[in-house]
Design a protein around this motif. Structure first.
Motif, PDB file in Angstrom:
ATOM      1  N   ALA A 372     -26.250 -11.863 -20.061  1.00 45.03           N
ATOM      2  CA  ALA A 372     -26.738 -10.998 -18.886  1.00 45.03           C
ATOM      3  C   ALA A 372     -27.007 -12.022 -17.621  1.00 45.03           C
ATOM      4  N   TYR A 373     -26.284 -11.763 -16.546  1.00 43.89           N
ATOM      5  CA  TYR A 373     -26.770 -12.508 -15.405  1.00 43.89           C
ATOM      6  C   TYR A 373     -26.380 -14.005 -15.657  1.00 43.89           C
ATOM      7  N   GLY A 374     -25.489 -14.387 -16.259  1.00 49.26           N
ATOM      8  CA  GLY A 374     -25.147 -15.712 -16.510  1.00 49.26           C
ATOM      9  C   GLY A 374     -23.808 -15.913 -15.945  1.00 49.26           C
ATOM     10  N   ALA A 375     -22.742 -15.915 -16.471  1.00 49.43           N
ATOM     11  CA  ALA A 375     -21.492 -16.082 -15.887  1.00 49.43           C
ATOM     12  C   ALA A 375     -21.150 -15.037 -14.920  1.00 49.43           C
ATOM     13  N   VAL A 376     -21.816 -14.129 -14.676  1.00 52.86           N
ATOM     14  CA  VAL A 376     -21.574 -13.160 -13.392  1.00 52.86           C
ATOM     15  C   VAL A 376     -22.133 -13.866 -12.302  1.00 52.86           C
ATOM     16  N   MET A 377     -23.166 -14.701 -12.317  1.00 56.25           N
ATOM     17  CA  MET A 377     -24.006 -15.160 -11.277  1.00 56.25           C
ATOM     18  C   MET A 377     -23.535 -16.776 -10.879  1.00 56.25           C
ATOM     19  N   ALA A 378     -22.424 -17.028 -11.756  1.00 57.92           N
ATOM     20  CA  ALA A 378     -22.133 -18.652 -11.548  1.00 57.92           C
ATOM     21  C   ALA A 378     -21.391 -18.738 -10.357  1.00 57.92           C
ATOM     22  N   SER A 379     -21.275 -19.993  -9.957  1.00 61.68           N
ATOM     23  CA  SER A 379     -20.565 -20.688  -8.584  1.00 61.68           C
ATOM     24  C   SER A 379     -20.094 -22.003  -8.933  1.00 61.68           C
ATOM     25  N   THR A 380     -19.291 -22.300  -7.973  1.00 59.08           N
ATOM     26  CA  THR A 380     -18.690 -23.610  -8.045  1.00 59.08           C
ATOM     27  C   THR A 380     -19.258 -24.680  -7.455  1.00 59.08           C
ATOM     28  N   TYR A 381     -20.673 -24.788  -7.082  1.00 62.32           N
ATOM     29  CA  TYR A 381     -21.514 -25.539  -6.430  1.00 62.32           C
ATOM     30  C   TYR A 381     -21.227 -27.075  -7.092  1.00 62.32           C
ATOM     31  N   ASN A 382     -21.120 -27.997  -6.034  1.00 62.01           N
ATOM     32  CA  ASN A 382     -20.822 -29.312  -6.480  1.00 62.01           C
ATOM     33  C   ASN A 382     -19.351 -29.525  -6.899  1.00 62.01           C
ATOM     34  N   THR A 383     -18.565 -28.391  -6.463  1.00 53.69           N
ATOM     35  CA  THR A 383     -16.971 -28.518  -6.890  1.00 53.69           C
ATOM     36  C   THR A 383     -16.982 -28.516  -8.452  1.00 53.69           C
ATOM     37  N   ARG A 384     -17.794 -27.658  -9.254  1.00 49.63           N
ATOM     38  CA  ARG A 384     -17.764 -27.577 -10.413  1.00 49.63           C
ATOM     39  C   ARG A 384     -16.938 -26.667 -10.934  1.00 49.63           C
ATOM     40  N   ARG A 385     -16.114 -26.591 -11.989  1.00 56.80           N
ATOM     41  CA  ARG A 385     -15.194 -25.597 -12.395  1.00 56.80           C
ATOM     42  C   ARG A 385     -16.085 -24.471 -13.238  1.00 56.80           C
ATOM     43  N   LEU A 386     -15.900 -22.927 -12.869  1.00 53.20           N
ATOM     44  CA  LEU A 386     -16.543 -22.264 -13.760  1.00 53.20           C
ATOM     45  C   LEU A 386     -15.938 -22.335 -15.326  1.00 53.20           C
ATOM     46  N   ILE A 387     -17.081 -21.716 -15.901  1.00 49.02           N
ATOM     47  CA  ILE A 387     -16.728 -22.215 -17.292  1.00 49.02           C
ATOM     48  C   ILE A 387     -16.141 -21.049 -18.064  1.00 49.02           C
ATOM     49  N   PRO A 388     -15.416 -21.361 -19.243  1.00 52.11           N
ATOM     50  CA  PRO A 388     -14.515 -20.195 -20.016  1.00 52.11           C
ATOM     51  C   PRO A 388     -15.622 -19.246 -20.468  1.00 52.11           C
ATOM     52  N   GLU A 389     -15.477 -18.014 -20.780  1.00 50.51           N
ATOM     53  CA  GLU A 389     -15.929 -16.832 -21.414  1.00 50.51           C
ATOM     54  C   GLU A 389     -14.923 -16.715 -22.556  1.00 50.51           C
ATOM     55  N   VAL A 390     -15.764 -16.410 -23.853  1.00 51.20           N
ATOM     56  CA  VAL A 390     -15.195 -16.226 -25.107  1.00 51.20           C
ATOM     57  C   VAL A 390     -15.881 -14.860 -25.618  1.00 51.20           C
ATOM     58  N   LEU A 391     -14.912 -14.115 -26.309  1.00 49.74           N
ATOM     59  CA  LEU A 391     -15.261 -13.050 -26.892  1.00 49.74           C
ATOM     60  C   LEU A 391     -15.102 -13.063 -28.447  1.00 49.74           C
ATOM     61  N   VAL A 392     -16.250 -13.134 -29.590  1.00 48.85           N
ATOM     62  CA  VAL A 392     -15.875 -13.285 -30.561  1.00 48.85           C
ATOM     63  C   VAL A 392     -15.659 -11.822 -31.395  1.00 48.85           C
ATOM     64  N   LYS A 393     -14.901 -11.515 -32.500  1.00 47.46           N
ATOM     65  CA  LYS A 393     -14.795 -10.465 -33.215  1.00 47.46           C
ATOM     66  C   LYS A 393     -14.742 -10.949 -34.589  1.00 47.46           C
ATOM     67  N   GLY A 394     -15.639 -11.001 -35.622  1.00 43.58           N
ATOM     68  CA  GLY A 394     -15.355 -11.469 -36.840  1.00 43.58           C
ATOM     69  C   GLY A 394     -15.260 -12.793 -37.191  1.00 43.58           C
ATOM     70  N   ASP A 395     -14.191 -13.356 -37.690  1.00 45.15           N
ATOM     71  CA  ASP A 395     -13.983 -14.720 -37.572  1.00 45.15           C
ATOM     72  C   ASP A 395     -12.842 -15.247 -36.887  1.00 45.15           C
ATOM     73  N   SER A 396     -12.289 -14.308 -35.636  1.00 43.87           N
ATOM     74  CA  SER A 396     -11.572 -14.607 -34.535  1.00 43.87           C
ATOM     75  C   SER A 396     -12.184 -14.546 -33.145  1.00 43.87           C
ATOM     76  N   TYR A 397     -11.545 -15.158 -32.211  1.00 41.40           N
ATOM     77  CA  TYR A 397     -12.101 -15.305 -30.982  1.00 41.40           C
ATOM     78  C   TYR A 397     -11.040 -15.332 -29.967  1.00 41.40           C
ATOM     79  N   ALA A 398     -11.278 -14.941 -28.796  1.00 39.80           N
ATOM     80  CA  ALA A 398     -10.322 -14.983 -27.717  1.00 39.80           C
ATOM     81  C   ALA A 398     -10.910 -15.464 -26.573  1.00 39.80           C
ATOM     82  N   VAL A 399     -10.321 -16.224 -25.665  1.00 39.49           N
ATOM     83  CA  VAL A 399     -10.975 -16.765 -24.453  1.00 39.49           C
ATOM     84  C   VAL A 399     -10.575 -15.453 -23.324  1.00 39.49           C
ATOM     85  N   ILE A 400     -11.611 -15.183 -22.743  1.00 43.44           N
ATOM     86  CA  ILE A 400     -11.523 -13.917 -22.013  1.00 43.44           C
ATOM     87  C   ILE A 400     -11.616 -14.422 -20.574  1.00 43.44           C
TER      88      ILE A 400
END
Length: 420
Positions: A372-400
């Motif tokens: 909560a209030y992590g990725a949603v408040m992120a910015s590109t300050y210092n021209t840093r790229r936004l970081i990936p978000e991943v969702l896990v379900k069991g033994d699988s994951y997807a980059v969301i």
């Protein structure tokens, strides 16, 4: 409770090893657990079993479509505070008639869009908003169902930046003016009064402020009914906290919150709405980061990681505590570190004086309770790229949400003709 645990000394997200995920995706990244999201939704709803109840997920806590869709599939509605959040909720499959619209500065455009979509309720926060909503609804030939957000002047005993229920806060209409404002609203052709709303703050760790506010709201409902208003909805807001620091007393569990709420307002027979956000997604997410350097300072050790304040601003903005752990249990000697990021700000500090197993360049750490209030408040300050978000379900994951290229960021800038 969450679904991040050590197996054979390696931290897993559900059944997937986070070390392997880091190798495949690269660090830093956010990782969310489907199992935890579903469990938290279920536990909260069970606190209001056998009631006319609607859980409206506070979308601002985490706006990723996959997270919203996971909760929508469990039957959740949405609490939104902008047209963008409303569009996200609708796209994720939440029906318009399960959406409430909060926020102190709704524009004419936003009101019109919400009216056209047929949302369940506007939570109106001021008299100017009321009259503007009436004008927009009348122009469109619509009637807006509303609840006024009441400011009960209750101290939520939380961080000053996330307290919303005191008289000096910008939120809601004053309790002393409420009955007069409801009377004015009842005369407007584009308005249908149906409820009372309140929200006193976020990350509350004690039921006492809730109890005080709910008594006030319940009495107001009774007064308004005596005044002739058909009050059928009571929106209790959100704000129940989560455990960030495992060494401190945990906040009350949802079933205790539900029992308290029903004891105080259950006799009113209203449809009850709750708007949890952090409670559903906070402990469902972590931030995984790699150690870049270990630096020995004059009187302390700095653990410099590749995540930064632009990725997770809560420690810098709110002085917030997050538990930080190594991804591998090595049995190495404990060392005390200040854990910092690469941004050119002293405020780019996640923690001070934390004891972890001795770590080296290339080792991995996880910042917990970051859903909560992590990725949603992120910015590109210092021209840093936004970081990936991943969702896990069991033994699988997807980059969301993928990591953007630098050109995706720099390419948003447009040079004027005279600089071409």
């Amino acid at each position: 409770m969450d679904s991040f645990a050590y197996r054979h000394h390696k931290l897993h997200a559900e059944d997937f090893p986070l070390e392997r995920m880091a190798q495949e995706i690269g660090t830093p990244f956010y990782c969310y657990s489907t199992e935890t999201l579903i469990r938290h939704h279920s536990v909260f709803c069970e606190a209001f079993t056998d009631r006319d109840f609607l859980l409206c997920y506070a979308v601002k806590a985490n706006t990723n479509q996959a997270v919203i869709k996971t909760l929508a599939d469990q039957g959740a509605g949405a609490d939104v505070v902008s047209e963008g959040e409303l569009r996200r909720a609708l796209k994720a499959g939440i029906p318009a008639d399960k959406i409430v619209y909060s926020g102190v500065a709704k524009t004419k455009r936003e009101m019109a869009y919400a009216l056209e979509k047929g949302i369940f309720q506007f939570n109106v926060e001021s008299e100017p908003e009321l009259y503007q909503l009436n004008d927009v609804a009348s122009r469109l030939g619509k009637v807006a169902a509303i609840a006024f957000r009441i400011n009960p002047d209750v101290d939520a005993k939380t961080h000053a930046k996330i307290a919303t229920g005191r008289a000096e806060n910008k939120f809601g209409v004053p309790l002393k003016r409420a009955r007069a404002i409801y009377a004015d609203a009842a005369k407007l052709p584009g308005i249908r009064v149906q409820g009372v709303d309140l929200h006193i703050g976020s990350q509350l760790t004690d039921l006492a402020p809730f109890e005080q506010a709910f008594h006030i709201a319940g009495k107001l409902v009774e007064d308004l009914r005596r005044d002739g208003h058909d009050i059928t909805v009571l929106d209790l807001g959100g704000g129940l906290g989560i455990p960030y620091d495992q060494t401190e007393t945990a906040p009350p569990l949802p079933h205790l919150y539900g029992q308290m709420a029903q004891r105080i307002v259950g006799h009113l027979g209203c449809k009850i709405i709750c708007e949890p956000g952090r409670l559903l997604v906070g402990n469902a997410g972590i931030l995984v980061s790699e150690v870049i350097y270990v630096k020995k300072g004059e009187d302390r050790n700095f653990l410099i990681i590749d995540a930064a304040m632009n990725d997770l601003i809560r420690p810098s903005l709110y002085e917030a505590y997050h538990e930080i752990v190594a991804l591998e249990e090595t049995g190495a000697n404990p060392v005390t570190y200040d854990i910092v990021g690469p941004v050119c700000e002293t405020g780019d500090t996640f923690a001070q004086g934390r004891t972890l197993p001795e770590l080296a360049t290339g080792d991995l750490v996880a910042i917990r309770s970051a859903g909560a209030y992590g990725a949603v408040m992120a910015s590109t300050y210092n021209t840093r790229r936004l970081i990936p978000e991943v969702l896990v379900k069991g033994d699988s994951y997807a980059v969301i949400r993928p990591r953007p290229d630098y050109e995706d960021i720099i390419g948003l800038d447009v040079l004027p003709d005279w600089l071409d």
